[in-house]
Design a protein around this motif. Structure first.
Motif, PDB file in Angstrom:
ATOM      1  N   ALA A  49       0.853  -1.189   0.000  1.00  8.15           N
ATOM      2  CA  ALA A  49       0.000   0.000   0.000  1.00  8.15           C
ATOM      3  C   ALA A  49       0.887   1.236   0.000  1.00  8.15           C
ATOM      4  CB  ALA A  49      -0.908   0.006   1.229  1.00  8.15           C
ATOM      5  N   ILE A  50       0.290   2.337  -0.386  1.00  4.72           N
ATOM      6  CA  ILE A  50       0.980   3.622  -0.320  1.00  4.72           C
ATOM      7  C   ILE A  50       0.185   4.496   0.641  1.00  4.72           C
ATOM      8  CG2 ILE A  50      -0.171   4.704  -2.291  1.00  4.72           C
ATOM      9  CD1 ILE A  50       3.515   4.998  -1.855  1.00  4.72           C
ATOM     10  N   ALA A  51       0.870   5.173   1.536  1.00  5.17           N
ATOM     11  CA  ALA A  51       0.201   6.003   2.536  1.00  5.17           C
ATOM     12  C   ALA A  51       0.729   7.433   2.445  1.00  5.17           C
ATOM     13  CB  ALA A  51       0.452   5.455   3.933  1.00  5.17           C
ATOM     14  N   LYS A  52      -0.202   8.374   2.624  1.00  6.05           N
ATOM     15  CA  LYS A  52       0.168   9.786   2.631  1.00  6.05           C
ATOM     16  C   LYS A  52      -0.486  10.453   3.823  1.00  6.05           C
ATOM     17  CE  LYS A  52       0.562  13.919  -0.034  1.00  6.05           C
ATOM     18  NZ  LYS A  52       0.835  14.423  -1.335  1.00  6.05           N
ATOM     19  N   VAL A  53       0.323  11.172   4.599  1.00  3.24           N
ATOM     20  CA  VAL A  53      -0.170  11.929   5.737  1.00  3.24           C
ATOM     21  C   VAL A  53      -0.407  13.356   5.263  1.00  3.24           C
ATOM     22  CG1 VAL A  53       0.290  12.698   8.084  1.00  3.24           C
ATOM     23  CG2 VAL A  53       1.228  10.531   7.300  1.00  3.24           C
ATOM     24  N   HIS A  54      -1.614  13.847   5.447  1.00  6.60           N
ATOM     25  CA  HIS A  54      -1.943  15.201   5.007  1.00  6.60           C
ATOM     26  C   HIS A  54      -1.673  16.189   6.127  1.00  6.60           C
ATOM     27  CE1 HIS A  54      -3.556  14.771   0.987  1.00  6.60           C
ATOM     28  NE2 HIS A  54      -3.818  13.537   1.364  1.00  6.60           N
ATOM     29  N   THR A  55      -0.423  16.616   6.172  1.00  9.16           N
ATOM     30  CA  THR A  55      -0.006  17.614   7.145  1.00  9.16           C
ATOM     31  C   THR A  55       1.150  18.413   6.569  1.00  9.16           C
ATOM     32  OG1 THR A  55       0.720  18.017   9.413  1.00  9.16           O
ATOM     33  CG2 THR A  55       1.587  16.049   8.355  1.00  9.16           C
ATOM     34  N   SER A  56       1.251  19.654   6.966  1.00  5.64           N
ATOM     35  CA  SER A  56       2.381  20.478   6.555  1.00  5.64           C
ATOM     36  C   SER A  56       3.415  20.553   7.672  1.00  5.64           C
ATOM     37  CB  SER A  56       1.912  21.879   6.173  1.00  5.64           C
ATOM     38  OG  SER A  56       1.229  22.470   7.256  1.00  5.64           O
ATOM     39  N   PHE A 108      -5.917   8.174  11.286  1.00  7.59           N
ATOM     40  CA  PHE A 108      -5.436   9.519  11.592  1.00  7.59           C
ATOM     41  C   PHE A 108      -4.102   9.434  12.304  1.00  7.59           C
ATOM     42  CE2 PHE A 108      -9.999   9.901  11.279  1.00  7.59           C
ATOM     43  CZ  PHE A 108     -10.136  11.020  10.476  1.00  7.59           C
ATOM     44  N   PHE A 109      -3.244  10.397  12.022  1.00  6.90           N
ATOM     45  CA  PHE A 109      -1.978  10.539  12.706  1.00  6.90           C
ATOM     46  C   PHE A 109      -1.890  11.978  13.183  1.00  6.90           C
ATOM     47  CE2 PHE A 109       2.555  11.818  12.368  1.00  6.90           C
ATOM     48  CZ  PHE A 109       3.024  11.078  13.447  1.00  6.90           C
ATOM     49  N   ARG A 110      -1.911  12.153  14.498  1.00  7.88           N
ATOM     50  CA  ARG A 110      -1.885  13.488  15.114  1.00  7.88           C
ATOM     51  C   ARG A 110      -3.002  14.371  14.555  1.00  7.88           C
ATOM     52  NH1 ARG A 110       4.636  14.471  15.375  1.00  7.88           N
ATOM     53  NH2 ARG A 110       5.030  12.771  16.824  1.00  7.88           N
ATOM     54  N   ASN A 111      -4.191  13.820  14.518  1.00  3.98           N
ATOM     55  CA  ASN A 111      -5.406  14.489  14.050  1.00  3.98           C
ATOM     56  C   ASN A 111      -5.348  14.911  12.580  1.00  3.98           C
ATOM     57  OD1 ASN A 111      -6.756  14.235  16.513  1.00  3.98           O
ATOM     58  ND2 ASN A 111      -5.714  16.058  17.310  1.00  3.98           N
ATOM     59  N   GLN A 112      -4.479  14.285  11.813  1.00  7.10           N
ATOM     60  CA  GLN A 112      -4.375  14.536  10.374  1.00  7.10           C
ATOM     61  C   GLN A 112      -4.685  13.236   9.633  1.00  7.10           C
ATOM     62  OE1 GLN A 112      -3.789  17.707   9.229  1.00  7.10           O
ATOM     63  NE2 GLN A 112      -3.835  18.213  11.391  1.00  7.10           N
ATOM     64  N   ALA A 113      -5.345  13.343   8.494  1.00  7.93           N
ATOM     65  CA  ALA A 113      -5.740  12.155   7.733  1.00  7.93           C
ATOM     66  C   ALA A 113      -4.522  11.406   7.195  1.00  7.93           C
ATOM     67  CB  ALA A 113      -6.638  12.554   6.571  1.00  7.93           C
ATOM     68  N   LEU A 114      -4.597  10.096   7.304  1.00  6.58           N
ATOM     69  CA  LEU A 114      -3.629   9.198   6.692  1.00  6.58           C
ATOM     70  C   LEU A 114      -4.383   8.457   5.590  1.00  6.58           C
ATOM     71  CD1 LEU A 114      -0.822   7.711   6.709  1.00  6.58           C
ATOM     72  CD2 LEU A 114      -1.962   5.999   8.111  1.00  6.58           C
ATOM     73  N   LEU A 115      -4.124   8.836   4.344  1.00  4.53           N
ATOM     74  CA  LEU A 115      -4.799   8.206   3.217  1.00  4.53           C
ATOM     75  C   LEU A 115      -3.981   7.023   2.738  1.00  4.53           C
ATOM     76  CD1 LEU A 115      -5.903  11.342   1.193  1.00  4.53           C
ATOM     77  CD2 LEU A 115      -7.181  10.056   2.892  1.00  4.53           C
ATOM     78  N   MET A 116      -4.683   5.913   2.482  1.00  3.62           N
ATOM     79  CA  MET A 116      -4.007   4.697   2.034  1.00  3.62           C
ATOM     80  C   MET A 116      -4.677   4.172   0.783  1.00  3.62           C
ATOM     81  SD  MET A 116      -3.056   2.709   5.501  1.00  3.62           S
ATOM     82  CE  MET A 116      -2.303   1.443   4.549  1.00  3.62           C
ATOM     83  N   GLU A 117      -3.855   3.611  -0.089  1.00  2.10           N
ATOM     84  CA  GLU A 117      -4.362   3.043  -1.326  1.00  2.10           C
ATOM     85  C   GLU A 117      -3.490   1.853  -1.707  1.00  2.10           C
ATOM     86  OE1 GLU A 117      -4.572   4.582  -5.852  1.00  2.10           O
ATOM     87  OE2 GLU A 117      -5.453   5.912  -4.340  1.00  2.10           O
ATOM     88  N   GLU A 118      -4.097   0.869  -2.354  1.00  2.00           N
ATOM     89  CA  GLU A 118      -3.340  -0.266  -2.860  1.00  2.00           C
ATOM     90  C   GLU A 118      -2.271   0.246  -3.818  1.00  2.00           C
ATOM     91  OE1 GLU A 118      -4.046  -4.462  -5.237  1.00  2.00           O
ATOM     92  OE2 GLU A 118      -5.747  -3.202  -4.740  1.00  2.00           O
ATOM     93  N   TYR A 119      -1.108  -0.397  -3.785  1.00  2.00           N
ATOM     94  CA  TYR A 119       0.024   0.039  -4.594  1.00  2.00           C
ATOM     95  C   TYR A 119       0.674  -1.182  -5.217  1.00  2.00           C
ATOM     96  CZ  TYR A 119       4.490   2.351  -5.648  1.00  2.00           C
ATOM     97  OH  TYR A 119       5.603   2.839  -6.273  1.00  2.00           O
ATOM     98  N   ASP A 120       0.981  -1.106  -6.522  1.00  2.00           N
ATOM     99  CA  ASP A 120       1.578  -2.248  -7.215  1.00  2.00           C
ATOM    100  C   ASP A 120       3.101  -2.277  -7.131  1.00  2.00           C
ATOM    101  OD1 ASP A 120       2.362  -0.273  -8.966  1.00  2.00           O
ATOM    102  OD2 ASP A 120       1.190  -1.032 -10.664  1.00  2.00           O
ATOM    103  N   GLY A 121       3.716  -1.231  -6.623  1.00  2.00           N
ATOM    104  CA  GLY A 121       5.160  -1.182  -6.500  1.00  2.00           C
ATOM    105  C   GLY A 121       5.877  -0.728  -7.763  1.00  2.00           C
ATOM    106  N   LEU A 122       5.130  -0.546  -8.862  1.00  2.00           N
ATOM    107  CA  LEU A 122       5.741  -0.166 -10.127  1.00  2.00           C
ATOM    108  C   LEU A 122       5.439   1.270 -10.528  1.00  2.00           C
ATOM    109  CD1 LEU A 122       4.941  -3.415 -12.120  1.00  2.00           C
ATOM    110  CD2 LEU A 122       7.074  -2.812 -10.964  1.00  2.00           C
ATOM    111  N   GLN A 123       4.234   1.712 -10.269  1.00  2.00           N
ATOM    112  CA  GLN A 123       3.854   3.063 -10.657  1.00  2.00           C
ATOM    113  C   GLN A 123       4.564   4.091  -9.792  1.00  2.00           C
ATOM    114  OE1 GLN A 123      -0.366   3.489 -10.455  1.00  2.00           O
ATOM    115  NE2 GLN A 123      -0.767   1.675 -11.694  1.00  2.00           N
ATOM    116  N   ASN A 124       4.654   5.291 -10.314  1.00  2.00           N
ATOM    117  CA  ASN A 124       5.229   6.383  -9.556  1.00  2.00           C
ATOM    118  C   ASN A 124       4.340   6.625  -8.334  1.00  2.00           C
ATOM    119  OD1 ASN A 124       6.114   8.818  -8.491  1.00  2.00           O
ATOM    120  ND2 ASN A 124       6.371   9.788 -10.480  1.00  2.00           N
TER     121      ASN A 124
END
Length: 126
Positions: A49-56, A108-124
């Motif tokens: 999976a690929i995860a992104k934390v939406h925080t600055s 959530f991580f520190r009250n910020q969204a952690l978005l996750m999506e399936e990831y194939d390991g090949l795409q950017n």
């Protein structure tokens, strides 16, 4: 057959000439892998999976690893790698852990969204 330094002849001919110049002992030749013997790995990455934390705001990646390990309570190891400040590929060791992390959110991580999506390991990942 053309010599390696000549411009005529095919590339394969040049490679053959160079290989003929090698003087490998039997024990050295055993460790040499010929291209024909190497198989193209057709195994697709599993449970990635690929995860992104939406925080600055800055944070220590080990903090998110610990928080998500606590939230997911995985049965097996989960490997994280940092790509950039807020982006992480995550490799799960079993399907149950992957399903829980990718479908039972939101996370959530520190009250910020952690978005996750399936990831194939090949795409950017970006």
């Amino acid at each position: 057959m053309a010599e390696a330094g000549e411009s005529s002849g095919s590339r394969a001919d040049h490679v053959d000439v160079l290989l003929s110049r090698l003087n490998l002992a039997d024990e050295e030749e055993e460790g040499f892998v010929w291209e024909e013997e190497v198989e193209d790995p057709s195994v697709k990455a599993q449970w990635l999976a690929i995860a992104k934390v939406h925080t600055s705001r800055g944070f220590n990646p080990s903090a998110i690893y610990a928080d998500m390990r606590s939230a997911w309570n995985p049965a097996k190891d989960v490997a994280w790698r940092k790509i950039e400040e807020n982006l992480f590929p995550i490799q799960f060791s079993c399907l149950g852990d992957w399903n829980k992390a990718t479908t039972q959110g939101p996370w959530f991580f520190r009250n910020q969204a952690l978005l996750m999506e399936e990831y194939d390991g090949l795409q950017n990942p970006r």
